[in-house]
Design an enzyme around this catalytic site. Structure first.
Site, mmCIF file in Angstrom:
data_model
loop_
_atom_site.group_PDB
_atom_site.id
_atom_site.type_symbol
_atom_site.label_atom_id
_atom_site.label_comp_id
_atom_site.label_asym_id
_atom_site.label_seq_id
_atom_site.Cartn_x
_atom_site.Cartn_y
_atom_site.Cartn_z
ATOM 1 N N HIS A 236 34.714 33.026 45.711
ATOM 2 C CA HIS A 236 33.497 32.784 44.942
ATOM 3 C C HIS A 236 33.742 31.866 43.740
ATOM 4 C CE1 HIS A 236 34.977 36.310 42.523
ATOM 5 N NE2 HIS A 236 34.466 35.591 41.530
ATOM 6 N N ASP A 269 36.975 37.310 50.269
ATOM 7 C CA ASP A 269 36.804 36.683 48.956
ATOM 8 C C ASP A 269 38.116 36.056 48.474
ATOM 9 O OD1 ASP A 269 35.397 35.822 46.735
ATOM 10 O OD2 ASP A 269 35.811 37.644 45.584
ATOM 11 N N SER A 353 38.497 36.233 37.485
ATOM 12 C CA SER A 353 38.495 36.229 38.947
ATOM 13 C C SER A 353 39.544 35.277 39.496
ATOM 14 C CB SER A 353 37.119 35.829 39.471
ATOM 15 O OG SER A 353 36.160 36.803 39.134
#
Length: 512
Positions: A236, A269, A353
């Protein structure tokens, strides 16, 4: 003392902090002068002695007509046996000679006290005897208090003056010679197994990513360098650049370079990026996430909110936590990611992230991917509340290898379709086909293990299942070819089976 704490009756001794002195009595000299009475120290005046009969003093004076002196005749003779014992000029002995010699007066009566008008006690000497000077009285309580206050004020004033003289410097309030002393010398080296020691080894391998896309807002994230100069990060983070845009990678030494997407896997992801230059950056060490236990200390490193090189610490809070990561708005065409995550209370914020979650040895055990927040609004970003989630590094290792070798990742599966409407214990296999797909794939891992449509799966490898999302996340975390143990229920009876996980080269339309 406040009114709330005051006793209901009376007052506590602390209400009168000063001692209550005895009533002050004025000296007897002052009383005599004020009241008109004769002074106690005036018991002898010009050779007079008071008359116990109360007659005026001038008529009872020694040597007066009433009391003639030696060799003087009385105006009126008195018989020898008269009761007027004081008519003799002096108290003689049997021979008539004065006992005290010369013209000395007789001593006062013993214990002479005031007994009426005209009578006074004898003067007291230094020890209260006859013929001495009057006794001195000590200062009163009030005088002592005043004296103590004066001494205290004088001492305080002298102290203030001394302090002023010691601290003043030219009247400006500064002291040119003032110093706090030298700065302590200390080594900056830290033990290799300390947080600082681990951070110093890991930080050089962590990078910051800035992703810009023409059709979307910029996204920032983190990543870490692995073998041969590849960077592992979240899907993402780099997804906006998949359809145009660029990726800027900043290393820990502040040097920047461009990067390109090698491959990405929305279902896990994860993504891999190749930078144009690594500037001699060392690769990070990968650990074993299967050896992680709850309570292990961990360190999260990344660029939260663009603050590069941020280090936070915590522990492993839980394992196998099912997390669904994806676009909550529902506008994305990509499938959501099902993650059997490592939960940690190390502070993870937007921008973390893709960064590494490392253990006490500096080995990567997870890839920071998601956080739980109290805000569900897409227009605002929530901060860390101690609920962060990382993809196990064993899964990240497998996916990265597959992406680098083939450009895409395989999808683990057991070949079943789940009943999404089931609300009971465990997870039930659908009884009917879903979108043209059979509940159990023919010749799939589940069919080969003996599972059938309508069976309820209770456990996977001893872990009791709570819902279908947990089952999907657990299967996605397994490597193709691995064996799992399944406990299931059919017609009220529990059974156990072993099956081998397989994989599809392309994502299946329905998670399985």
């Amino acid at each position: 003392m406040t009114d709330e704490s005051r006793p209901p009756e009376g007052r506590m001794p602390s209400d009168f902090p000063d001692p209550q002195g005895r009533p002050e009595f004025l000296p007897a000299d002052d009383q005599a002068e004020q009241s008109g009475w004769r002074s106690e120290t005036a018991s002898f005046e010009s050779g007079r002695w008071g008359d116990p009969s109360g007659r005026p003093a001038d008529t009872a004076s020694y040597g007066s007509p009433s009391y003639p002196g030696p060799g003087q005749a009385r105006a009126e003779e008195t018989p020898h046996n008269s009761t007027r014992a004081y008519e003799s000029p002096y108290f003689g002995n049997s021979a008539g000679a004065p006992p005290y010699g010369g013209d000395k007066r007789p001593p006062p009566p013993p214990n002479a006290l005031g007994m009426g008008a005209g009578w006074a006690p004898p003067p007291s000497g230094p020890q209260g005897g006859f013929g001495g000077a009057p006794g001195r009285r000590g200062p009163g309580t009030g005088v002592l208090i005043v004296l103590a206050v004066v001494i205290a004020l004088v001492a305080s004033g002298l102290g203030s003056v001394g302090t002023f003289l010691l601290t003043r410097s030219g009247g400006s309030g500064t002291d040119p010679s003032y110093s706090l002393g030298p700065i302590p010398s200390a080594a900056t080296n830290r033990a290799p197994d300390s947080i600082a020691g681990v951070a110093s080894r890991v930080l050089p391998s962590v990078v910051s990513l800035e992703v810009n896309a023409s059709s979307a807002e910029g996204v920032s994230g983190s990543g870490f360098l692995i073998k041969d100069g590849y960077v592992v990060t979240n899907n993402h983070v780099v997804a906006p650049a998949a359809k145009g845009g660029d990726i800027q990678i900043m290393f820990n030494n502040r040097k920047t370079t461009k990067g390109r997407i090698v491959g990405r896997d929305p279902g896990s992801d994860l993504a891999v990026v190749k930078p144009e230059e690594t500037f001699g950056t060392p690769e990070i060490t990968l650990g074993n996430s299967d050896q992680v236990v709850v309570g292990d200390p961990v360190i999260a490193i990344g660029s939260p909110l663009g603050l590069t090189g941020t280090v936070t610490t915590g522990i492993v809070s839980s394992l196998n936590r099912p997390v669904i990561a994806g676009d909550e708005s529902g506008t994305s065409t990509e499938e959501p990611a099902y993650i059997s995550a490592i939960q940690t209370d190390a502070a993870i914020n937007p921008g973390n992230s893709g960064g590494p979650l490392v253990n006490g040895k500096g080995e990567v055990v997870g890839v920071n991917s998601a956080i739980a927040t109290l805000s569900r609004s897409m227009s605002s970003q929530g901060g860390s509340i101690g609920l962060g989630f990382a993809i196990p590094v064993n899964q990240a290792r497998r996916v990265a290898e597959e992406i680098i070798t083939t450009g895409k990742a395989k999808r683990p599966k057991i070949g079943i379709v789940l009943d999404k409407d089931y609300k009971g214990q465990g997870v039930r296999i659908s009884s009917d086909p879903v979108e043209g797909r059979a509940p159990v794939d023919a010749n799939g891992p589940a069919a080969k293990a003996g599972l059938k449509a309508g069976d309820v799966i209770l456990e996977i490898d001893g872990l009791t299942l709570q819902d279908g999302n947990e089952l999907i996340a657990l299967i996605r975390s397994k490597a193709p070819g691995s064996t799992i143990t399944v406990k299931y229920q059919r017609a009220g009876q529990q059974r156990t089976a072993k099956l081998t996980v397989t994989a599809d080269d392309s994502p299946a339309p329905t998670p399985s």
